[in-house]
Structures are given as structure tokens and as C-alpha cells.
Scaffold this active site. Structure first.
Site, short mmCIF file in Angstrom:
data_model
loop_
_atom_site.label_atom_id
_atom_site.label_comp_id
_atom_site.label_asym_id
_atom_site.label_seq_id
_atom_site.Cartn_x
_atom_site.Cartn_y
_atom_site.Cartn_z
N GLY A 156 0.81 -1.23 -0.09
CA GLY A 156 0.05 0.05 0.09
C GLY A 156 1.08 1.43 -0.02
N ILE A 158 2.21 2.98 2.53
CA ILE A 158 3.59 2.96 3.11
C ILE A 158 4.54 1.90 2.50
CG2 ILE A 158 4.39 2.41 5.54
CD1 ILE A 158 1.75 3.33 6.61
N ARG A 178 -1.81 -8.52 -1.44
CA ARG A 178 -3.17 -9.49 -1.69
C ARG A 178 -3.62 -9.26 -3.16
NH1 ARG A 178 -7.40 -6.99 2.24
NH2 ARG A 178 -5.96 -5.41 1.86
N ALA A 238 3.97 -2.20 11.28
CA ALA A 238 2.50 -2.21 11.18
C ALA A 238 1.78 -2.65 12.62
CB ALA A 238 2.20 -3.29 9.91
N ARG A 239 1.38 -3.74 12.44
CA ARG A 239 0.79 -4.36 13.70
C ARG A 239 1.38 -5.49 14.23
NH1 ARG A 239 -0.93 -0.05 13.95
NH2 ARG A 239 -3.11 0.71 14.04
N GLU A 268 0.66 -5.43 22.76
CA GLU A 268 1.08 -3.90 23.08
C GLU A 268 0.18 -3.49 24.00
OE1 GLU A 268 2.02 -2.27 19.32
OE2 GLU A 268 1.23 -0.43 20.17
N HIS A 286 6.08 2.01 19.44
CA HIS A 286 5.22 2.61 18.52
C HIS A 286 5.52 3.99 17.95
CE1 HIS A 286 0.93 1.18 16.95
NE2 HIS A 286 1.33 1.69 16.31
N GLY A 288 5.76 4.78 14.83
CA GLY A 288 5.82 4.90 13.17
C GLY A 288 5.16 6.30 12.91
C1 DGY Z 1 -1.66 3.84 12.70
O1 DGY Z 1 -1.70 4.78 12.22
O2 DGY Z 1 -2.03 2.72 12.39
C2 DGY Z 1 -0.31 3.75 13.67
O3 DGY Z 1 0.04 2.45 14.09
C3 DGY Z 1 -0.19 4.87 14.88
O4 DGY Z 1 0.05 5.80 14.22
#
Ligand code: DGY
Length: 321
Positions: A156, A158, A178, A238-239, A268, A286, A288
Site C-alpha cells: 500500500g 507505506i 493481496r 505495522a501491527r 501492546e 510504536h 511510526g
Molecule cells: C497507525 O496509524 O495505524 C499507527 O500505527 C499509529 O500511528
């Protein structure tokens, strides 16, 4: 009466003033900590709009407590904290903050990639502990980047921004998504579409940029670590739950992969205990999207989404799906 907006945490500039200027009745958690469940449920009671954080779980119980709720504006691009289908079934719109945090997150992914590849965390700990005795030819040798392969999982906005930066480092780029991106984007980025397994097998560096959902949860598991090179460096901005964190600890400890750079964690803000003892992992809290520009633009976009939906217009950036 002005519509009520409930904000779950203090925001950076331009802050909730923006919502006040828009004419809303703003009610906020003024303490810089996540709300306890009962505080969230009572805070949202009379709200027409909710401006919430990725750490707030927004589900049927919240919707039951908020009969007037019309829009949930998530202060994040990820939205795995929200039961989106359930919200929409109840006529509540859900919005996120894509675009404005793309560069900040791509920059942070690179900060972690470089730090993990070149042992920056271990080096910093050594210097701070007063244990550094001077330059040594064999000290903390890391992985070079040029001519190496970067595997991007999730192409995507990012993922693409991460790929653009990789060109400056002279890297080969493979990606898994995907859906395959357009031939124009592939050729601009010099990125080759491959299967997930081929990406794991070929990549020297792997950076995760996929959304978290039931399909992607634990996509990086014991099997995936088994396919990676023993010199691989894994980065996750990401997550956390994309990775089976217990398996990551084993992979790093047994040197099945060389290193990792993490900004996000499966449980988290708890971090799997075993990670702390490992020198080959860089741990960030976290960060990002944590640039002044991105976090300010996220506030603006969240407020704009609230204002549009409460005015009966379509959201600017509705959550996908
Ligand atoms: C998001 O935007 O999903 C980040 O993880 C938090 O800034």
C-alpha cells in the site's frame, strides 16, 4: 445544541481546539493515559462523534453505550481496534488517517531496518554501560544493504514509500500483496511481485506493512521463520500480531534469523519477556507516525472526518471495507 464529540486522549497541535472552532461541544480525557473501559463507556454516552486511539477497543459494548453515535474517527490508519462491520450495520461511519502518516512511518521503518542491520541498539547499550573499550576490527559487524533484497509485505502507500527509499540504497525489491499493484507502480519502484513464500526465501530484509485482520494474524509464524535466510532482518512497523511473537523470540535466540526491528507488539503495550534479553532486536515504542507533521495532520484529518459526517456528507477517508 452543538453536537458532542468525545476525545479519548490529549492530542498534539492543533489539538481539540480545532473541534471547538468547528462549533462542537468537545468532551475530552485530559489525562495522557488510555481510558479504562468503564471511563470509555461512560464518556461516549451522549456523544455524536468519537475521536479514539488505536489502543481503544471499539465494539458492540461501546455502540450499546452510545445511542447517538454517528461517527468514529480513529486517530490511526490501522483500524483493527474497531468492529467496523458492526458499526456500519448500526449506521455509524468509521474513518481513519491514511496518507498523512505515510512518510513518517516509512522513515521509521528505515530507522529500524538500519538500526537492526548495523547493531545500533547493541552498540548504544554498550556505550551507555561504559563497556566500550574502543574501535575493534571485529566489533558488531552487521549486514550491508547494497545489492541485497528487500521484501515488502503489503504494498500500500507505506510499503511503496519504503520501496522508494530502498532505491537510494541500491537494493533489489520484491513484494507480496493481496492484489498485485499496477505495472506502472511496479516499474517505477523496480519491484517484483512474488508469492509470500518466495519473498521469505529470497529476502535479506523483510518489512511488514500489511493491515491486521484474521487472514494476516500470525502470518509470520514458525513456518515462515523456517523459510527465511539465517541472515534475514525482519522489521515490523505495522501491527504486532502479524508476527507470532513467541516464535520470533525463538528465531532470534536460535539465530534462525539475524535480527529484528520492532515498533509494534502482539500484546501492546506488553512486550514478550524474552525479547528484552536479546541483543539482536531493536525495540521502539510504536513511533511510526510520531513526527510533528504527521501527528498534526492526523488531528486535522480526524476533525475533518467528524465535521463532514456530522454535516451529513460522506467521510473524507472512510475505513476500507
Ligand atoms: C497507525 O496509524 O495505524 C499507527 O500505527 C499509529 O500511528
Amino acid at each position: 445544541m452543538a453536537p458532542i464529540v468525545f476525545v479519548t486522549r490529549p492530542l498534539p497541535a492543533p489539538g481539540t481546539e480545532l473541534l471547538v472552532d468547528m462549533g462542537f461541544d468537545v468532551r475530552s480525557n485530559l489525562e495522557d493515559r488510555p481510558l479504562r473501559r468503564e471511563e470509555l463507556l461512560s464518556g461516549v454516552k451522549d456523544a455524536d462523534a468519537l475521536l479514539c486511539m488505536l489502543s481503544d477497543r471499539i465494539d458492540a459494548e461501546v455502540f450499546d453505550s452510545a445511542p447517538s453515535l454517528r461517527v468514529i474517527s480513529n486517530y490511526a490508519v490501522g483500524f483493527d481496534n474497531i468492529a467496523v462491520a458492526e458499526a456500519r450495520a448500526r449506521g455509524i461511519e468509521v474513518t481513519t488517517t491514511p496518507g498523512v502518516l505515510t512518510d513518517a512511518t516509512a522513515d521509521l521503518a528505515w530507522a529500524l531496518l538500519l538500526a537492526a542491520a548495523r547493531n545500533l541498539g547493541a552498540g548504544e547499550r554498550m556505550v551507555r554501560a561504559g563497556e566500550w573499550t574502543g574501535w575493534a576490527p571485529t566489533q558488531l559487524l552487521g549486514e550491508p544493504l547494497r545489492h541485497r533484497t528487500l521484501g515488502i509485505v503489503g504494498m500500500g502507500a507505506i510499503g511503496q514509500a519504503v520501496a522508494r527509499r530502498a532505491q537510494g540504497f541500491g537494493m533489489e525489491i520484491v513484494y507480496f500483496n493481496r492484489n498485485r499493484v499496477s505495472p506502472e507502480i511496479e516499474s517505477t519502484l523496480g519491484a517484483q511481485f512474488v508469492s509470500f513464500d518466495e519473498l521469505l526465501h529470497r529476502s535479506d530484509f523483510i518489512s511488514l506493512h500489511a493491515p491486521l485482520n484474521e487472514q494476516s494474524r500470525h502470518m509470520v509464524d514458525a513456518r515462515a521463520f523456517g523459510l527465511m535466510k539465517s541472515s534475514a532482518v525482519l522489521v515490523n512497523t505495522a501491527r504486532g500480531a502479524l508476527i507470532d511473537e513467541a516464535e520470533l523470540v525463538h528465531a532470534l535466540r536460535d539465530r534462525r534469523i539475524a535480527a529484528a526491528g520492532l515498533d509494534v507488539y502482539e500484546f501492546e503495550p506488553s512486550i514478550t519477556e524474552g525479547l528484552f534479553a536479546l541483543d539482536n532486536v531493536v525495540l521502539a515504542p510504536h513511533l511510526g507516525s510520531a513526527s510533528t507533521l504527521a501527528r498534526g495532520d492526523m488531528v486535522r484529518l480526524c476533525c475533518e472526518n467528524i465535521s463532514e459526517v456530522l454535516a451529513g456528507r460522506p467521510a473524507v477517508t472512510p475505513a476500507p471495507g
